[in-house]
Design a protein around this motif. Structure first.
Motif, mmCIF file in Angstrom:
data_model
loop_
_atom_site.group_PDB
_atom_site.id
_atom_site.type_symbol
_atom_site.label_atom_id
_atom_site.label_comp_id
_atom_site.label_asym_id
_atom_site.label_seq_id
_atom_site.Cartn_x
_atom_site.Cartn_y
_atom_site.Cartn_z
ATOM 1 N N LYS A 11 0.849 -1.218 0.000
ATOM 2 C CA LYS A 11 0.000 0.000 0.000
ATOM 3 C C LYS A 11 0.871 1.250 0.000
ATOM 4 C CE LYS A 11 1.200 1.507 4.080
ATOM 5 N NZ LYS A 11 1.607 2.809 4.555
ATOM 6 N N HIS A 13 0.209 5.682 0.834
ATOM 7 C CA HIS A 13 -0.741 6.746 1.133
ATOM 8 C C HIS A 13 -0.826 7.643 -0.099
ATOM 9 C CE1 HIS A 13 -0.514 5.706 5.377
ATOM 10 N NE2 HIS A 13 -1.470 6.579 5.611
ATOM 11 N N GLU A 17 -1.375 11.459 4.952
ATOM 12 C CA GLU A 17 -0.497 11.040 6.040
ATOM 13 C C GLU A 17 -0.194 12.237 6.942
ATOM 14 O OE1 GLU A 17 0.229 11.561 2.680
ATOM 15 O OE2 GLU A 17 1.713 9.966 2.458
ATOM 16 N N HIS A 18 0.087 11.991 8.167
ATOM 17 C CA HIS A 18 0.323 12.969 9.246
ATOM 18 C C HIS A 18 -0.955 13.703 9.657
ATOM 19 C CE1 HIS A 18 4.502 12.392 10.150
ATOM 20 N NE2 HIS A 18 4.744 12.270 8.856
ATOM 21 N N VAL A 20 -3.790 12.697 9.270
ATOM 22 C CA VAL A 20 -4.682 11.639 9.759
ATOM 23 C C VAL A 20 -4.541 11.455 11.278
ATOM 24 C CG1 VAL A 20 -3.146 9.614 9.483
ATOM 25 C CG2 VAL A 20 -5.565 9.370 8.976
ATOM 26 N N VAL A 21 -3.356 11.775 11.791
ATOM 27 C CA VAL A 21 -3.093 11.665 13.234
ATOM 28 C C VAL A 21 -3.986 12.659 13.997
ATOM 29 C CG1 VAL A 21 -1.285 11.999 14.991
ATOM 30 C CG2 VAL A 21 -0.714 10.894 12.805
ATOM 31 N N THR A 218 8.750 6.187 12.317
ATOM 32 C CA THR A 218 7.435 6.827 12.158
ATOM 33 C C THR A 218 7.073 7.580 13.441
ATOM 34 O OG1 THR A 218 6.709 5.171 10.604
ATOM 35 C CG2 THR A 218 4.972 6.337 11.756
ATOM 36 N N VAL A 222 6.208 11.522 13.711
ATOM 37 C CA VAL A 222 4.899 11.971 14.220
ATOM 38 C C VAL A 222 5.128 12.927 15.403
ATOM 39 C CG1 VAL A 222 2.796 11.185 15.418
ATOM 40 C CG2 VAL A 222 3.582 9.978 13.374
ATOM 41 N N GLY A 298 3.622 8.093 3.437
ATOM 42 C CA GLY A 298 3.769 7.575 4.793
ATOM 43 C C GLY A 298 4.420 8.619 5.671
ATOM 44 N N ALA A 299 5.243 8.155 6.609
ATOM 45 C CA ALA A 299 5.785 9.077 7.599
ATOM 46 C C ALA A 299 6.782 10.058 7.009
ATOM 47 C CB ALA A 299 6.424 8.280 8.728
HETATM 48 C C1 MEV Z 1 2.554 6.484 8.460
HETATM 49 O O1 MEV Z 1 2.449 5.504 7.415
HETATM 50 C C2 MEV Z 1 1.488 7.505 8.331
HETATM 51 C C3 MEV Z 1 1.408 8.526 9.455
HETATM 52 O O2 MEV Z 1 0.264 9.327 9.169
HETATM 53 C C4 MEV Z 1 1.284 7.916 10.818
HETATM 54 C C5 MEV Z 1 -0.034 7.190 11.060
HETATM 55 O O3 MEV Z 1 -0.986 7.353 10.324
HETATM 56 O O4 MEV Z 1 -0.090 6.446 12.066
HETATM 57 C C6 MEV Z 1 2.612 9.445 9.466
#
Ligand code: MEV
Length: 345
Positions: A11, A13, A17-18, A20-21, A218, A222, A298-299
């Motif tokens: 997969k 993103h 990403e980020h 989403v936290v 990661t 974050v 991703g991260a």
């Molecule tokens: C990591 O693949 C994606 C981040 O948004 C962290 C997360 O969603 O847990 C950076």
């Protein structure tokens, strides 16, 4: 069946990403690079992992014992808020743990021979562990003649992701299991929605570039974003969230030029959040200069970049001229599937 081959995609993103936290949505895409697991029944387990160049033999009892210990350690870790003991045991016994958990949940009564191959890069944020878990569950259940819904395959793979990450979001295994695109939002429970009705087509012409092993984990990246001034961070998080909602609209309209624009908006904001690198910035600038799009996935801090251009040959040439090794990969590919079956009961 005597021998079964199952495969699952990795997969990336596409966006979100980020942010989403912080409760914003993300779109996660199954990517056209797969992990393949070939399984046959056996009394004594044997795993030949060509992807990681390792081979192990172990009894069913040993594997089940590791799975039980990990279950206990997960519960203790959840109470303590610290999963480090579980992470250590899982890392040291990775293959036993994966096989053990699957045999435990499926209650197979016997073991398996597994051969694993992969065209995913491990540790690059492409969900290689989730893809392996999903493909292994599917192959082992099939070889034991156990019918499982996709939801159940996903659920078992999620239990394995918990050993790897403590409290993972579940987005990675969902993308690897269901395929296509996944709309994901954090929460209790999280929103994990397949976008197969909204975006029923494959996204073609994407190119991946590996920009090196991230120097930070990661968790550290974050944390870096958390440590930024709230106003500065929140305004970028908001743009990323809005861009993700817009992305769904332009995907529904199949407007790839707008998809590309939103990818570049995401990269700009991720860079401002401090999770890009010089190499990623350089690639994104060159790809933008020729009218394409490129973003980290991703991260960040390295790992895989996702690039797109209407003329993918031009994109590939540009990347090669920079000394990069572009890999073509469609997004929104099918999820876990059986590749072939040989023999009969
Ligand atoms: C990591 O693949 C994606 C981040 O948004 C962290 C997360 O969603 O847990 C950076």
């Amino acid at each position: 069946m005597n021998r079964v081959k199952a495969s699952a995609p990795g997969k990336v993103h596409l966006i979100g990403e980020h942010s989403v936290v912080y409760g914003e949505p993300a779109i996660i895409a199954a990517v056209g690079r797969r992990v393949t697991v070939e399984a046959s029944r056996a009394q004594y387990n044997q795993v030949i992992d060509r992807a990681m160049d390792r081979e192990e033999k172990f009894s069913v009892k040993e594997a089940l014992g590791i799975a039980d210990r990990l279950d206990r350690l997960w519960k203790e870790g959840d109470k303590k808020g610290d999963f480090s003991e579980m992470f250590k045991l899982f890392k040291e016994n990775y293959l036993k743990a994966v096989v053990g958990k699957i045999l435990q949940v499926l209650d197979t009564g016997g073991g398996v021979h597994l051969k694993v191959t992969s065209d995913l890069k491990p540790g690059a944020g492409m969900g290689s562990s989730a893809a392996f878990a999903v493909a292994a569950v599917r192959a082992i259940s099939e070889v034991y003649g156990i019918e499982l819904s996709l939801e159940k395959v996903n659920d078992i793979a999620y239990q394995l992701e918990k050993f790897a990450h403590g409290k993972p979001s579940g987005g990675d295994n969902a993308a690897c299991c269901f395929g296509g695109l996944i709309w994901f939002k954090k929460g209790e429970p999280p929103v994990i929605k397949s976008l197969r009705d909204e975006v029923p087509y494959r996204l073609e012409g994407f190119v991946l570039v590996y920009t090196g092993k991230p120097e930070k984990t990661t968790g550290e990246l974050v944390q870096h974003v958390k440590n930024l001034k709230a106003d500065f961070r929140n305004s970028r998080v908001k743009i990323l969230g809005d861009s993700t909602r817009d992305m769904l609209e332009v995907l529904e309209a199949k407007d790839m030029d707008e998809v590309a624009k939103l990818m570049n908006v995401a990269q700009k904001n991720l860079k401002e959040l401090g999770v890009s690198t010089d190499r990623i910035d350089n690639i994104s600038e060159k790809v933008r200069d020729i009218g394409g799009a490129a973003k980290l996935c991703g991260a960040g801090g390295g790992g895989i970049m996702l690039c797109w251009h209407r003329d993918s040959e031009k994109l590939i040439k540009t990347l090669k001229d920079m000394g990069e090794k572009p890999m073509e990969a469609d997004l929104g590919v099918p999820g876990v599937r059986i590749e072939n079956k040989t023999g009969s009961e």
